[in-house]
Design a protein around this motif. Structure first.
Motif, PDB file in Angstrom:
ATOM      1  N   PRO A 189      12.093  -4.274   4.083  1.00 58.24           N
ATOM      2  CA  PRO A 189      10.284  -3.999   4.141  1.00 58.24           C
ATOM      3  C   PRO A 189       9.331  -5.082   3.225  1.00 58.24           C
ATOM      4  O   PRO A 189      10.105  -5.242   2.897  1.00 58.24           O
ATOM      5  CB  PRO A 189      10.497  -2.138   4.454  1.00 58.24           C
ATOM      6  CG  PRO A 189      11.933  -2.102   3.335  1.00 58.24           C
ATOM      7  CD  PRO A 189      12.467  -3.689   4.107  1.00 58.24           C
ATOM      8  N   GLY A 190       8.251  -3.941   3.146  1.00 58.84           N
ATOM      9  CA  GLY A 190       6.961  -4.955   1.760  1.00 58.84           C
ATOM     10  C   GLY A 190       6.761  -6.021   1.861  1.00 58.84           C
ATOM     11  O   GLY A 190       6.859  -6.496   3.101  1.00 58.84           O
ATOM     12  N   PRO A 191       5.630  -5.790   1.284  1.00 56.34           N
ATOM     13  CA  PRO A 191       5.254  -7.734   1.615  1.00 56.34           C
ATOM     14  C   PRO A 191       6.577  -8.973   0.623  1.00 56.34           C
ATOM     15  O   PRO A 191       7.218  -8.725   0.106  1.00 56.34           O
ATOM     16  CB  PRO A 191       3.731  -7.529   0.179  1.00 56.34           C
ATOM     17  CG  PRO A 191       4.624  -6.503  -0.392  1.00 56.34           C
ATOM     18  CD  PRO A 191       5.716  -5.654   0.605  1.00 56.34           C
ATOM     19  N   LYS A 192       6.253  -9.831   1.605  1.00 55.07           N
ATOM     20  CA  LYS A 192       6.683 -11.337   0.858  1.00 55.07           C
ATOM     21  C   LYS A 192       5.773 -12.275   0.589  1.00 55.07           C
ATOM     22  O   LYS A 192       4.683 -12.152   0.007  1.00 55.07           O
ATOM     23  CB  LYS A 192       7.977 -11.817   2.474  1.00 55.07           C
ATOM     24  CG  LYS A 192       8.059 -10.799   4.377  1.00 55.07           C
ATOM     25  CD  LYS A 192       9.261 -10.034   2.993  1.00 55.07           C
ATOM     26  CE  LYS A 192      10.271  -9.137   4.088  1.00 55.07           C
ATOM     27  NZ  LYS A 192       9.315  -7.955   4.183  1.00 55.07           N
ATOM     28  N   HIS A 224       1.501 -10.913   1.607  1.00 54.87           N
ATOM     29  CA  HIS A 224       0.772 -10.383   3.039  1.00 54.87           C
ATOM     30  C   HIS A 224       0.158  -9.474   1.858  1.00 54.87           C
ATOM     31  O   HIS A 224      -0.011  -8.563   1.318  1.00 54.87           O
ATOM     32  CB  HIS A 224       2.013  -9.154   3.126  1.00 54.87           C
ATOM     33  CG  HIS A 224       2.777 -10.343   4.080  1.00 54.87           C
ATOM     34  ND1 HIS A 224       4.164 -10.564   3.446  1.00 54.87           N
ATOM     35  CD2 HIS A 224       2.605 -10.381   5.359  1.00 54.87           C
ATOM     36  CE1 HIS A 224       4.974 -11.217   4.914  1.00 54.87           C
ATOM     37  NE2 HIS A 224       3.929 -11.461   5.846  1.00 54.87           N
ATOM     38  N   ASP A 225      -0.622  -8.698   3.182  1.00 50.05           N
ATOM     39  CA  ASP A 225      -2.160  -7.618   2.835  1.00 50.05           C
ATOM     40  C   ASP A 225      -1.673  -6.853   3.378  1.00 50.05           C
ATOM     41  O   ASP A 225      -1.843  -6.393   4.543  1.00 50.05           O
ATOM     42  CB  ASP A 225      -2.721  -8.429   2.674  1.00 50.05           C
ATOM     43  CG  ASP A 225      -4.935  -7.351   3.038  1.00 50.05           C
ATOM     44  OD1 ASP A 225      -4.217  -6.312   1.863  1.00 50.05           O
ATOM     45  OD2 ASP A 225      -5.897  -7.370   3.073  1.00 50.05           O
ATOM     46  N   MET A 226      -1.210  -6.184   2.294  1.00 43.99           N
ATOM     47  CA  MET A 226      -0.560  -4.826   3.075  1.00 43.99           C
ATOM     48  C   MET A 226      -1.545  -3.506   2.967  1.00 43.99           C
ATOM     49  O   MET A 226      -1.294  -2.760   4.345  1.00 43.99           O
ATOM     50  CB  MET A 226       0.339  -3.747   1.637  1.00 43.99           C
ATOM     51  CG  MET A 226       1.632  -4.931   1.205  1.00 43.99           C
ATOM     52  SD  MET A 226       2.174  -5.729   2.711  1.00 43.99           S
ATOM     53  CE  MET A 226       3.100  -4.251   3.303  1.00 43.99           C
ATOM     54  N   ALA A 227      -2.520  -3.354   3.082  1.00 44.67           N
ATOM     55  CA  ALA A 227      -3.889  -3.141   3.707  1.00 44.67           C
ATOM     56  C   ALA A 227      -4.243  -3.388   5.383  1.00 44.67           C
ATOM     57  O   ALA A 227      -4.862  -2.619   5.724  1.00 44.67           O
ATOM     58  CB  ALA A 227      -4.951  -3.449   3.076  1.00 44.67           C
ATOM     59  N   ALA A 254       0.012 -12.668  10.403  1.00 46.29           N
ATOM     60  CA  ALA A 254      -1.075 -12.669  10.637  1.00 46.29           C
ATOM     61  C   ALA A 254      -1.924 -12.459   9.491  1.00 46.29           C
ATOM     62  O   ALA A 254      -3.231 -12.077   9.409  1.00 46.29           O
ATOM     63  CB  ALA A 254      -2.084 -11.624  11.214  1.00 46.29           C
ATOM     64  N   ALA A 255      -1.958 -12.117   8.054  1.00 51.97           N
ATOM     65  CA  ALA A 255      -2.205 -10.723   6.772  1.00 51.97           C
ATOM     66  C   ALA A 255      -1.591 -11.271   6.505  1.00 51.97           C
ATOM     67  O   ALA A 255      -1.368 -10.941   4.759  1.00 51.97           O
ATOM     68  CB  ALA A 255      -1.712  -9.023   6.977  1.00 51.97           C
ATOM     69  N   ALA A 311      -5.500  -7.950  -0.554  1.00 55.44           N
ATOM     70  CA  ALA A 311      -6.527  -8.600  -0.705  1.00 55.44           C
ATOM     71  C   ALA A 311      -7.636  -7.977  -1.676  1.00 55.44           C
ATOM     72  O   ALA A 311      -8.906  -8.830  -2.489  1.00 55.44           O
ATOM     73  CB  ALA A 311      -7.245  -9.033   0.395  1.00 55.44           C
ATOM     74  N   GLU A 312      -7.934  -6.348  -1.138  1.00 55.20           N
ATOM     75  CA  GLU A 312      -9.150  -6.361  -2.593  1.00 55.20           C
ATOM     76  C   GLU A 312      -8.740  -5.246  -3.264  1.00 55.20           C
ATOM     77  O   GLU A 312      -8.003  -4.525  -3.195  1.00 55.20           O
ATOM     78  CB  GLU A 312     -10.241  -5.305  -1.191  1.00 55.20           C
ATOM     79  CG  GLU A 312     -10.456  -6.273  -0.221  1.00 55.20           C
ATOM     80  CD  GLU A 312     -11.740  -7.170  -0.751  1.00 55.20           C
ATOM     81  OE1 GLU A 312     -12.418  -6.852  -1.806  1.00 55.20           O
ATOM     82  OE2 GLU A 312     -11.849  -8.607   0.000  1.00 55.20           O
TER      83      GLU A 312
END
Length: 188
Positions: A56-59, A98-101, A111-112, A139-140
């Motif tokens: 799980p989680g951003p890479k 990765h943009d987790m939003a 794609a994120a 990203a934000e």
């Protein structure tokens, strides 16, 4: 003789034009940032060697400027651990996270992937990544704040993240407990 000089001048003009055009294209290609590379089945983390898929989680990933070599990381924490090393910190690698939003925590969608240097990170949250604590990437800043309110932590920009933010204790039950064993227990 006049005709030969004319052909030589024309040939020189064509050759010069071709050389300037070729040099111009190389400059444009050198300035272009490489696109993110999708994570594939069997990819291993450049830091810890774990297979990245299924965690799980951003890479994160780093792409070198000259040879376009791609280094993939099972978590943003491992990406920062590598990037903040003295030999890497001042290099202009292209970095993606990765943009987790925009994607699911359990299975981030490539794609994120976004520019890591422009992202905002939540450190010390309750959400774990591949090997425990990680940095949630967004990203934000507003999306990072929403995540922080729900899961705790602190919002930082890329430039504010330090080695101290990623050097957190490993979960209980790991090899840190080995120090509590006495010599007789190890002999058994």
């Amino acid at each position: 003789m006049y005709c030969t000089n004319q052909y030589l001048r024309l040939g020189f003009l064509i050759l010069t034009t071709f050389l300037f055009a070729a040099c111009g294209n190389n400059g444009e290609q050198a300035d272009a940032k490489p696109q993110p590379v999708h994570f594939a089945s069997g990819d291993e983390c450049h830091v810890c060697g774990m297979v990245i898929e299924g965690f799980p989680g951003p890479k994160g990933e780093a792409i070198t400027g000259k040879d376009q070599r791609v280094r993939k990381f099972c978590s943003t924490r491992d990406m920062f651990a590598w990037m903040l090393q003295p030999e890497n910190v001042n290099r202009a690698h292209t970095l993606y996270v990765h943009d987790m939003a925009q994607t699911d925590w359990q299975s981030p969608d490539d794609a994120a992937l976004i520019n890591a240097r422009e992202a905002f990170y939540v450190v010390d949250s309750e959400r774990d990544g591949a090997m425990g604590p990680t940095l949630a990437s967004f990203a934000e800043q507003a999306a990072a704040e929403v995540f922080r309110k729900k899961y705790g932590g602190q919002v930082l920009s890329y430039g504010e993240v330090t080695l101290e933010h990623i050097n957190t204790e490993m979960p209980k039950g790991d090899m840190h407990d080995m120090g509590d064993m006495d010599a007789s227990a190890m002999e058994q």
